[in-house]
Design an enzyme around this catalytic site. Sequence first.
Site, PDB file in Angstrom:
ATOM      1  N   TRP A   1      44.199  37.482   1.781  1.00  0.00           N
ATOM      2  CA  TRP A   1      44.776  37.451   3.136  1.00  0.00           C
ATOM      3  C   TRP A   1      44.118  36.400   4.002  1.00  0.00           C
ATOM      4  O   TRP A   1      44.793  35.659   4.724  1.00  0.00           O
ATOM      5  CB  TRP A   1      44.727  38.833   3.784  1.00  0.00           C
ATOM      6  CG  TRP A   1      45.746  39.740   3.164  1.00  0.00           C
ATOM      7  CD1 TRP A   1      45.493  40.874   2.449  1.00  0.00           C
ATOM      8  CD2 TRP A   1      47.178  39.569   3.161  1.00  0.00           C
ATOM      9  NE1 TRP A   1      46.671  41.426   2.014  1.00  0.00           N
ATOM     10  CE2 TRP A   1      47.721  40.656   2.429  1.00  0.00           C
ATOM     11  CE3 TRP A   1      48.052  38.619   3.695  1.00  0.00           C
ATOM     12  CZ2 TRP A   1      49.094  40.806   2.225  1.00  0.00           C
ATOM     13  CZ3 TRP A   1      49.425  38.769   3.499  1.00  0.00           C
ATOM     14  CH2 TRP A   1      49.922  39.850   2.771  1.00  0.00           C
TER      15      TRP A   1
ATOM     16  N   ASP B   1      41.739  39.860  11.696  1.00  0.00           N
ATOM     17  CA  ASP B   1      42.925  40.442  11.063  1.00  0.00           C
ATOM     18  C   ASP B   1      42.495  41.841  10.625  1.00  0.00           C
ATOM     19  O   ASP B   1      41.741  42.000   9.677  1.00  0.00           O
ATOM     20  CB  ASP B   1      43.355  39.590   9.863  1.00  0.00           C
ATOM     21  CG  ASP B   1      44.532  40.212   9.090  1.00  0.00           C
ATOM     22  OD1 ASP B   1      44.977  41.319   9.455  1.00  0.00           O
ATOM     23  OD2 ASP B   1      45.005  39.578   8.120  1.00  0.00           O
TER      24      ASP B   1
ATOM     25  N   LYS C   1      50.454  49.953   7.867  1.00  0.00           N
ATOM     26  CA  LYS C   1      49.400  50.483   6.998  1.00  0.00           C
ATOM     27  C   LYS C   1      48.792  51.736   7.620  1.00  0.00           C
ATOM     28  O   LYS C   1      48.958  52.828   7.111  1.00  0.00           O
ATOM     29  CB  LYS C   1      48.367  49.409   6.715  1.00  0.00           C
ATOM     30  CG  LYS C   1      48.915  48.436   5.668  1.00  0.00           C
ATOM     31  CD  LYS C   1      48.498  47.015   5.786  1.00  0.00           C
ATOM     32  CE  LYS C   1      49.341  46.157   4.851  1.00  0.00           C
ATOM     33  NZ  LYS C   1      49.154  44.733   5.057  1.00  0.00           N
TER      34      LYS C   1
HETATM   35  C1  LIG Z   1      49.403  43.495   4.909  1.00  0.00           C
HETATM   36  C2  LIG Z   1      48.475  42.470   5.422  1.00  0.00           C
HETATM   37  C3  LIG Z   1      48.945  41.292   6.016  1.00  0.00           C
HETATM   38  C4  LIG Z   1      50.415  40.942   6.095  1.00  0.00           C
HETATM   39  O1  LIG Z   1      51.039  41.777   6.971  1.00  0.00           O
HETATM   40  P1  LIG Z   1      52.596  41.642   7.342  1.00  0.00           P
HETATM   41  O2  LIG Z   1      52.698  42.601   8.474  1.00  0.00           O
HETATM   42  O3  LIG Z   1      53.356  42.037   6.122  1.00  0.00           O
HETATM   43  O4  LIG Z   1      52.853  40.245   7.732  1.00  0.00           O
HETATM   44  C5  LIG Z   1      48.016  40.406   6.528  1.00  0.00           C
HETATM   45  N1  LIG Z   1      46.698  40.659   6.454  1.00  0.00           N
HETATM   46  C6  LIG Z   1      46.210  41.783   5.872  1.00  0.00           C
HETATM   47  C7  LIG Z   1      44.736  42.002   5.836  1.00  0.00           C
HETATM   48  C8  LIG Z   1      47.092  42.717   5.346  1.00  0.00           C
HETATM   49  O5  LIG Z   1      46.619  43.834   4.790  1.00  0.00           O
END
Ligand SMILES: *Cc1c(COP(=O)(O)O)cnc(C)c1O
Length: 360
Positions: free
Chosen positions: A102, A171, A195
């Site tokens: 990521w 993030d 999530k």
């Molecule tokens: C799932 C995830 C993403 C991507 O998220 P989207 O909402 O599908 O764009 C980015 N960074 C991390 C750490 C993730 O777990």
Amino acid sequence: MTRVHNFSAGPATMPVEVLQELSDELVEHGTSGQSVIEMSHRSPEYEAIHTETLDLLRSLWAIPDGFEILLLQGGATLQFAMVPMNLAPEGTKAGYINSGVWAAKALEDAHRVADAYQAWGNSGEGLARMPQASEVGVEPGTAYLHVTSNETIGGVRMVDFDGFDVPLVGDMSSDMLGRPINWDRFDLVYGGAQKNLGPSGLTLVVARSDVLDRADQKVPNYLRYSFHSKANSLANTPPTFSVWAVNKVLKWIGSKGGVQAMEQRAIERSNMVYELIDSSNGFYVNPVEPAYRSHMNIVLQPSDPSLTNELITEADDAGLINLKGHRSVGGVRVSIYNGMPNDGVEAVVEFLSSFAQKRG
Ligand SMILES: *Cc1c(COP(=O)(O)O)cnc(C)c1O
């Protein structure tokens, strides 16, 4: 109906109580004669849900007054571009801790729109880990350092955010409201709701008020934080269903003791799986240095990799679904977010333990 135990990394299991409430209230919201998902986002009924959601987020995650909360769309992925477009204007740099899949994607987009660089990289050798602050090479003129608090695919977690002398951008897609954080360290955190917080469609951005207006004029409206902040995240049609569902998940988190309780529970539940791995006499292996193991996404692999497919198929048959590791790394991944009931964790531990006994 028998609900399966769903270990998907996202969209992910939601508390069944919340799903039930959404279902009960879907056709008519209160006595409004209409569903939340049909009503105008300018109606007093929707605005009440919107405002309450912002208030719940602030109080549950202890977000200080100097920060604004934005309810956006486009997923965490759009933030990979919005963050550098807004926070690293010309003449500044953006540093990235490249801790996994990521983080690498975030850095890739930052390269397109800003003067971005890798301040630390996971070498891919030995056990996966996060850096100490002293190992991170922050260059002069850096506007922010981007961190991925939990690498959802690698199962690696930043333990704390101390020791950096630049503002952080996090993030936190896979651990927001799963851990308290020290807001002093951050200029901005972001993540998709799907999530830890509810259904997909809603992206949460929490930003220090004084960084919201840094983008230069050529950044289009929708991609500017100030555009959304001035309109209280109602500049255009918000994802009303997702906001409503997240509102209910937030109340559920509050009823379970809040974010501190979520973190404690995540520690205990992930430890159940790690203890099983560590006591399996090498039948299962986890590729992460113990101190950096994720509380949310536990990655493991039978040391005989030819058993992986069998394990996943047997688990599926037993109602334990989505245990397959991300396609880029293979193996098994057990995602245990806030919405996963304890039953699910107990069931997966029991399954993995009996699989090891049978095949070990
Ligand atoms: C799932 C995830 C993403 C991507 O998220 P989207 O909402 O599908 O764009 C980015 N960074 C991390 C750490 C993730 O777990």
